[in-house]
Design an enzyme around this catalytic site. Structure first.
Site, PDB file in Angstrom:
ATOM      1  N   CYS A   1       0.866  -1.177   0.000  1.00  0.00           N
ATOM      2  CA  CYS A   1       0.000   0.000   0.000  1.00  0.00           C
ATOM      3  C   CYS A   1       0.900   1.224   0.000  1.00  0.00           C
ATOM      4  O   CYS A   1       1.597   1.498   0.986  1.00  0.00           O
ATOM      5  CB  CYS A   1      -0.925   0.037   1.219  1.00  0.00           C
ATOM      6  SG  CYS A   1      -1.911   1.565   1.287  1.00  0.00           S
TER       7      CYS A   1
ATOM      8  N   MET B   1      -4.503   5.180  -5.477  1.00  0.00           N
ATOM      9  CA  MET B   1      -3.641   4.349  -4.649  1.00  0.00           C
ATOM     10  C   MET B   1      -2.197   4.826  -4.809  1.00  0.00           C
ATOM     11  O   MET B   1      -1.772   5.156  -5.919  1.00  0.00           O
ATOM     12  CB  MET B   1      -3.750   2.884  -5.068  1.00  0.00           C
ATOM     13  CG  MET B   1      -5.180   2.353  -5.076  1.00  0.00           C
ATOM     14  SD  MET B   1      -6.115   2.788  -6.565  1.00  0.00           S
ATOM     15  CE  MET B   1      -5.470   1.573  -7.722  1.00  0.00           C
TER      16      MET B   1
END
Length: 398
Positions: A107, A317
């Site tokens: 992430c 993201m």
């Protein structure tokens, strides 16, 4: 009346943090129950219960998750086992409605929070922390086996969390944290796994799409917005309520994963929700972001929309932003062409919540294109700290 007593809950030290446009539950490895300190079902069961999954209602009411891909996240940090690194960072994307944790990628947004968390958790030697200045925390990203350098601002000997840096997709300003993704391409293969900057991607029922397949930051499939009937200015409501559209994107994602060699058969895509990502790009246009503000075409180099865990992301993201930066800086990719083509060192792209500037240094070698580093600015903040509770029967604790 039954004489069987109800098992009590156990509590595990945890920190709830925002990093970039995501948030998740952070743990020190040594604070986890012994059975969950090693990879396996016990760890997965614990994280699923912490986040509140699997939830057939899709709400994660009985857990810490926020029922979106951006908020169904878990992080485990420990002192690094790698030379010249401070901490190891392991990321788990928790499925909302299915009983599994996806460990296949990183992430990028939460990467910004690893530096502040490492300092908060006592992993950084106090002698390295200036009264005022910046601490470069070297992070080993365990999932993808890459180095990330998080530049943490310090004021009066403490992590600076508040500030004036505004990040589209985050409501309040905070302190700016520069995040360097070092050599972000796949270590085990080429940055462009097929060897092509643009591929013909055959997708049954949809057609043959031009696609840039890249593995930098996170495996990502880029297609042109117009080729799938979009403009590149779409917001979440334009796509996430359209089951036919979501099924199309999932089909593109599965066939792209197959072509990239990430899976050996299409069924495997169902258990690999976190990677690859699928995104679509377009040339600049003026549009209204989800906050209501107008993003002018002249403010941006291109438009990008990306899906995460089967839904259009509310912003972008962090790992996909790395992929955008890498692809934009390689002349001839769909991302580069959408941004006008030619050599570039940075681009500003428009996403549903606003804009983001990312940079990368790409060089062509005998082995193909190589990105030495991708850079972006994020922010991070501790939201809550203490203990998270789960029913004792969640796992067999050692």
């Amino acid at each position: 009346m039954s004489n069987v007593s109800t098992p009590s809950q156990i509590k595990v030290p945890a920190t709830y943090m925002r990093g970039g446009t995501s948030k998740g539950v952070f743990f020190r490895l040594e604070d986890l129950p012994e059975a969950a300190q090693s990879p396996g079902p016990a760890r997965d069961d614990l994280l699923l219960r912490v986040i509140g999954s699997p939830d057939p209602y899709g709400k994660q009411i009985d857990g810490m998750g926020g029922a979106t891909s951006s908020t169904s996240k878990s992080v485990i940090v420990s002192l690094s086992t790698q030379p010249d690194h401070d901490v190891d960072y392991l990321f788990g994307q928790v499925s909302i409605d299915q009983p599994f944790v996806d460990w296949s990628g990183n992430c990028g947004n939460l990467s910004a929070a690893i530096g502040p968390f490492a300092m908060h958790a006592g992993y950084i030697d106090p002698a390295r922390i200036p009264h005022n200045g910046v601490v470069a925390v070297r992070v080993w990203q365990v999932n993808i086996r890459k180095t990330i350098v998080v530049h943490v601002p310090v004021v009066n000997g403490m992590v600076q969390e508040t500030g004036e840096f505004e990040l589209d997709g985050v409501t309040f300003p905070a302190a700016e944290i520069q995040v360097d993704f070092v050599d972000p391409a796949d270590s085990d293969g080429a940055m462009f796994p097929t060897g092509n900057l643009v591929d013909d991607l055959d997708v049954p029922g949809i057609g043959t799409l031009n696609a840039t397949l890249i593995n930098a930051g996170i495996p990502t499939i880029f297609v042109d917005a117009a080729s799938i009937g979009y403009h590149g200015t779409e917001l979440q409501d334009d796509i996430n309520g359209d089951e036919k559209a979501l099924a199309m994107f999932e089909t593109i994602r599965a066939y792209g994963a197959l072509k990239m060699g990430l899976i050996s058969d299409l069924e495997q895509a169902k258990a690999r929700q976190h990677t690859p990502k699928v995104a679509f790009v377009a040339a600049p246009q003026t549009y209204h972001a989800s906050s209501g503000k107008t993003v002018q075409a002249e403010e941006i180099d291109l438009l990008v929309r990306a899906l995460s865990m089967g839904k259009l992301h509310h912003a972008m993201m962090g790992t996909a932003a790395v992929a955008i930066a890498a692809a934009a800086c390689v002349p001839g990719t769909l991302v580069n062409l959408a941004a006008g083509g030619g050599e570039k060192q940075s681009v500003t792209f428009g996403h549903p919540s606003g804009t983001l500037k990312v940079g990368a240094s790409a060089v062509q070698t005998e082995q193909g294109w190589v990105v030495e580093k991708a850079v972006m600015s994020r922010s991070a903040r501790i939201l809550m700290e203490g203990w998270v509770r789960v029913p004792a029967q969640t796992i067999t604790f050692g």
